[in-house]
Scaffold this motif. Sequence first.
Motif, PDB file in Angstrom:
ATOM      1  N   ASP A 142       0.840  -1.193   0.000  1.00  0.00           N
ATOM      2  CA  ASP A 142       0.000   0.000   0.000  1.00  0.00           C
ATOM      3  C   ASP A 142       0.876   1.245   0.000  1.00  0.00           C
ATOM      4  OD1 ASP A 142      -2.404  -1.472   0.210  1.00  0.00           O
ATOM      5  OD2 ASP A 142      -2.194  -1.588   2.403  1.00  0.00           O
ATOM      6  N   VAL A 143       0.343   2.333  -0.508  1.00  0.00           N
ATOM      7  CA  VAL A 143       1.036   3.620  -0.445  1.00  0.00           C
ATOM      8  C   VAL A 143       1.268   3.957   1.029  1.00  0.00           C
ATOM      9  CG1 VAL A 143       0.803   6.096  -0.896  1.00  0.00           C
ATOM     10  CG2 VAL A 143       0.098   4.444  -2.639  1.00  0.00           C
ATOM     11  N   GLY A 144       2.482   4.408   1.336  1.00  0.00           N
ATOM     12  CA  GLY A 144       2.844   4.750   2.709  1.00  0.00           C
ATOM     13  C   GLY A 144       3.570   3.640   3.443  1.00  0.00           C
ATOM     14  N   THR A 145       3.566   2.442   2.886  1.00  0.00           N
ATOM     15  CA  THR A 145       4.251   1.311   3.515  1.00  0.00           C
ATOM     16  C   THR A 145       5.765   1.537   3.492  1.00  0.00           C
ATOM     17  OG1 THR A 145       2.519  -0.218   2.805  1.00  0.00           O
ATOM     18  CG2 THR A 145       4.644  -1.192   3.395  1.00  0.00           C
ATOM     19  N   PRO A 180      15.757   1.247   3.996  1.00  0.00           N
ATOM     20  CA  PRO A 180      14.306   1.421   4.034  1.00  0.00           C
ATOM     21  C   PRO A 180      13.831   2.344   2.918  1.00  0.00           C
ATOM     22  CG  PRO A 180      15.328   2.758   5.724  1.00  0.00           C
ATOM     23  CD  PRO A 180      16.433   1.966   5.069  1.00  0.00           C
ATOM     24  N   GLY A 181      12.672   2.034   2.380  1.00  0.00           N
ATOM     25  CA  GLY A 181      12.052   2.864   1.355  1.00  0.00           C
ATOM     26  C   GLY A 181      10.571   3.004   1.640  1.00  0.00           C
ATOM     27  N   VAL A 182      10.008   4.142   1.284  1.00  0.00           N
ATOM     28  CA  VAL A 182       8.588   4.406   1.491  1.00  0.00           C
ATOM     29  C   VAL A 182       7.883   4.312   0.150  1.00  0.00           C
ATOM     30  CG1 VAL A 182       6.870   6.078   2.284  1.00  0.00           C
ATOM     31  CG2 VAL A 182       9.097   5.951   3.423  1.00  0.00           C
ATOM     32  N   VAL A 183       6.829   3.498   0.088  1.00  0.00           N
ATOM     33  CA  VAL A 183       6.049   3.373  -1.138  1.00  0.00           C
ATOM     34  C   VAL A 183       5.254   4.661  -1.316  1.00  0.00           C
ATOM     35  CG1 VAL A 183       4.242   2.070  -2.317  1.00  0.00           C
ATOM     36  CG2 VAL A 183       5.927   0.868  -0.895  1.00  0.00           C
ATOM     37  N   ARG A 184       5.499   5.367  -2.423  1.00  0.00           N
ATOM     38  CA  ARG A 184       4.848   6.654  -2.673  1.00  0.00           C
ATOM     39  C   ARG A 184       3.683   6.554  -3.653  1.00  0.00           C
ATOM     40  NH1 ARG A 184       6.073   9.382   1.624  1.00  0.00           N
ATOM     41  NH2 ARG A 184       8.281   9.800   1.848  1.00  0.00           N
ATOM     42  N   GLU A 185       3.752   5.577  -4.584  1.00  0.00           N
ATOM     43  CA  GLU A 185       2.688   5.464  -5.584  1.00  0.00           C
ATOM     44  C   GLU A 185       2.626   4.034  -6.094  1.00  0.00           C
ATOM     45  OE1 GLU A 185       1.130   7.932  -9.465  1.00  0.00           O
ATOM     46  OE2 GLU A 185       3.298   7.725  -9.215  1.00  0.00           O
ATOM     47  N   VAL A 186       1.406   3.560  -6.320  1.00  0.00           N
ATOM     48  CA  VAL A 186       1.180   2.237  -6.907  1.00  0.00           C
ATOM     49  C   VAL A 186       0.252   2.438  -8.101  1.00  0.00           C
ATOM     50  CG1 VAL A 186       0.248  -0.081  -6.541  1.00  0.00           C
ATOM     51  CG2 VAL A 186       1.429   1.088  -4.674  1.00  0.00           C
ATOM     52  N   THR A 187       0.728   2.048  -9.284  1.00  0.00           N
ATOM     53  CA  THR A 187      -0.092   2.153 -10.497  1.00  0.00           C
ATOM     54  C   THR A 187      -0.269   0.756 -11.092  1.00  0.00           C
ATOM     55  OG1 THR A 187       1.761   2.465 -12.020  1.00  0.00           O
ATOM     56  CG2 THR A 187       0.868   4.452 -10.960  1.00  0.00           C
ATOM     57  N   ASP A 189       1.164  -0.409 -13.649  1.00  0.00           N
ATOM     58  CA  ASP A 189       2.424  -0.940 -14.169  1.00  0.00           C
ATOM     59  C   ASP A 189       3.604  -0.882 -13.212  1.00  0.00           C
ATOM     60  OD1 ASP A 189       1.176  -1.363 -16.682  1.00  0.00           O
ATOM     61  OD2 ASP A 189       1.518   0.748 -17.191  1.00  0.00           O
ATOM     62  N   SER A 190       3.595   0.093 -12.295  1.00  0.00           N
ATOM     63  CA  SER A 190       4.801   0.285 -11.491  1.00  0.00           C
ATOM     64  C   SER A 190       4.491   0.681 -10.052  1.00  0.00           C
ATOM     65  CB  SER A 190       5.694   1.357 -12.131  1.00  0.00           C
ATOM     66  OG  SER A 190       5.084   2.619 -12.043  1.00  0.00           O
ATOM     67  N   ILE A 191       5.541   0.584  -9.238  1.00  0.00           N
ATOM     68  CA  ILE A 191       5.479   0.986  -7.836  1.00  0.00           C
ATOM     69  C   ILE A 191       6.640   1.948  -7.600  1.00  0.00           C
ATOM     70  CG2 ILE A 191       5.684   0.180  -5.448  1.00  0.00           C
ATOM     71  CD1 ILE A 191       4.379  -2.450  -6.446  1.00  0.00           C
ATOM     72  N   THR A 192       6.332   3.136  -7.082  1.00  0.00           N
ATOM     73  CA  THR A 192       7.337   4.158  -6.832  1.00  0.00           C
ATOM     74  C   THR A 192       7.752   4.101  -5.365  1.00  0.00           C
ATOM     75  OG1 THR A 192       6.279   5.559  -8.491  1.00  0.00           O
ATOM     76  CG2 THR A 192       7.842   6.624  -7.001  1.00  0.00           C
ATOM     77  N   VAL A 193       9.071   4.005  -5.138  1.00  0.00           N
ATOM     78  CA  VAL A 193       9.612   3.910  -3.779  1.00  0.00           C
ATOM     79  C   VAL A 193      10.602   5.047  -3.564  1.00  0.00           C
ATOM     80  CG1 VAL A 193      10.888   2.467  -2.143  1.00  0.00           C
ATOM     81  CG2 VAL A 193       9.333   1.404  -3.793  1.00  0.00           C
ATOM     82  N   ASP A 194      10.453   5.739  -2.452  1.00  0.00           N
ATOM     83  CA  ASP A 194      11.299   6.874  -2.095  1.00  0.00           C
ATOM     84  C   ASP A 194      12.281   6.424  -1.013  1.00  0.00           C
ATOM     85  OD1 ASP A 194      12.413   9.284  -1.314  1.00  0.00           O
ATOM     86  OD2 ASP A 194      10.489  10.311  -1.076  1.00  0.00           O
ATOM     87  N   PHE A 195      13.582   6.505  -1.328  1.00  0.00           N
ATOM     88  CA  PHE A 195      14.629   6.105  -0.385  1.00  0.00           C
ATOM     89  C   PHE A 195      15.229   7.302   0.357  1.00  0.00           C
ATOM     90  CE2 PHE A 195      14.444   2.525  -3.324  1.00  0.00           C
ATOM     91  CZ  PHE A 195      14.375   1.472  -2.440  1.00  0.00           C
ATOM     92  N   ASN A 196      14.680   8.503   0.157  1.00  0.00           N
ATOM     93  CA  ASN A 196      15.114   9.665   0.935  1.00  0.00           C
ATOM     94  C   ASN A 196      14.729   9.449   2.397  1.00  0.00           C
ATOM     95  OD1 ASN A 196      16.109  11.989  -0.848  1.00  0.00           O
ATOM     96  ND2 ASN A 196      14.272  11.317  -1.953  1.00  0.00           N
ATOM     97  N   HIS A 197      15.488  10.058   3.306  1.00  0.00           N
ATOM     98  CA  HIS A 197      15.099  10.032   4.719  1.00  0.00           C
ATOM     99  C   HIS A 197      13.721  10.675   4.824  1.00  0.00           C
ATOM    100  CE1 HIS A 197      14.934  11.047   8.966  1.00  0.00           C
ATOM    101  NE2 HIS A 197      15.915  10.186   9.161  1.00  0.00           N
ATOM    102  N   PRO A 198      12.826  10.138   5.654  1.00  0.00           N
ATOM    103  CA  PRO A 198      11.470  10.715   5.766  1.00  0.00           C
ATOM    104  C   PRO A 198      11.448  12.201   6.132  1.00  0.00           C
ATOM    105  CG  PRO A 198      11.566   8.607   6.886  1.00  0.00           C
ATOM    106  CD  PRO A 198      12.977   8.947   6.480  1.00  0.00           C
TER     107      PRO A 198
END
Length: 156
Positions: free
Chosen positions: A94-97, A110-117, A119-128
């Motif tokens: 889920d987004v936010g996981t 650690p990465g935060v799921v930012r978007e789920v479409t 075709d793809s899943i966007t993960v942000d590896f920046n510090h929160p």
Amino acid sequence: MSQQVKHDSAVLVHFTLKLEDGSTAESTRANGKPALFRLGDGSLSDALENQLLGLTVGDKRAFTLAPESAFGGKSPDLVQFFSRRDFQETGVPDVGTIMLFSGRDGSEMPGVVREVTEDSITVDFNHPLAGQHIDFDIEVLEIDPQLEEKHADIAG
């Protein structure tokens, strides 16, 4: 026992980190467990260490650090796109996981799921907290280079 925080001091502190909107990001006071830091070991930014230098037991200090002096700026290079197939074993998150990913060198990040479409899943590896001004409220509880041995169970 040292009278003032120096460049190589171990410091037991209570702290609260607040965001620009006034919300609390983290507080050792809330959980009742102070944090232990050793200046000079690379775990704190130079700007944060400079705010601690010269403080004595019982001192309190409130200050704000810009993103580059706190948790860094947001880097677009740390936002990655994955195929949904990459999540066949774990299932689509889920987004936010927050998930742990293994790097090529075997390290975990650690990465935060930012978007789920479709075709793809966007993960942000920046510090929160990257990209944000952080308001710090710090109270020095103890200064003692031997503190790590006496309080190892409460190290931050």
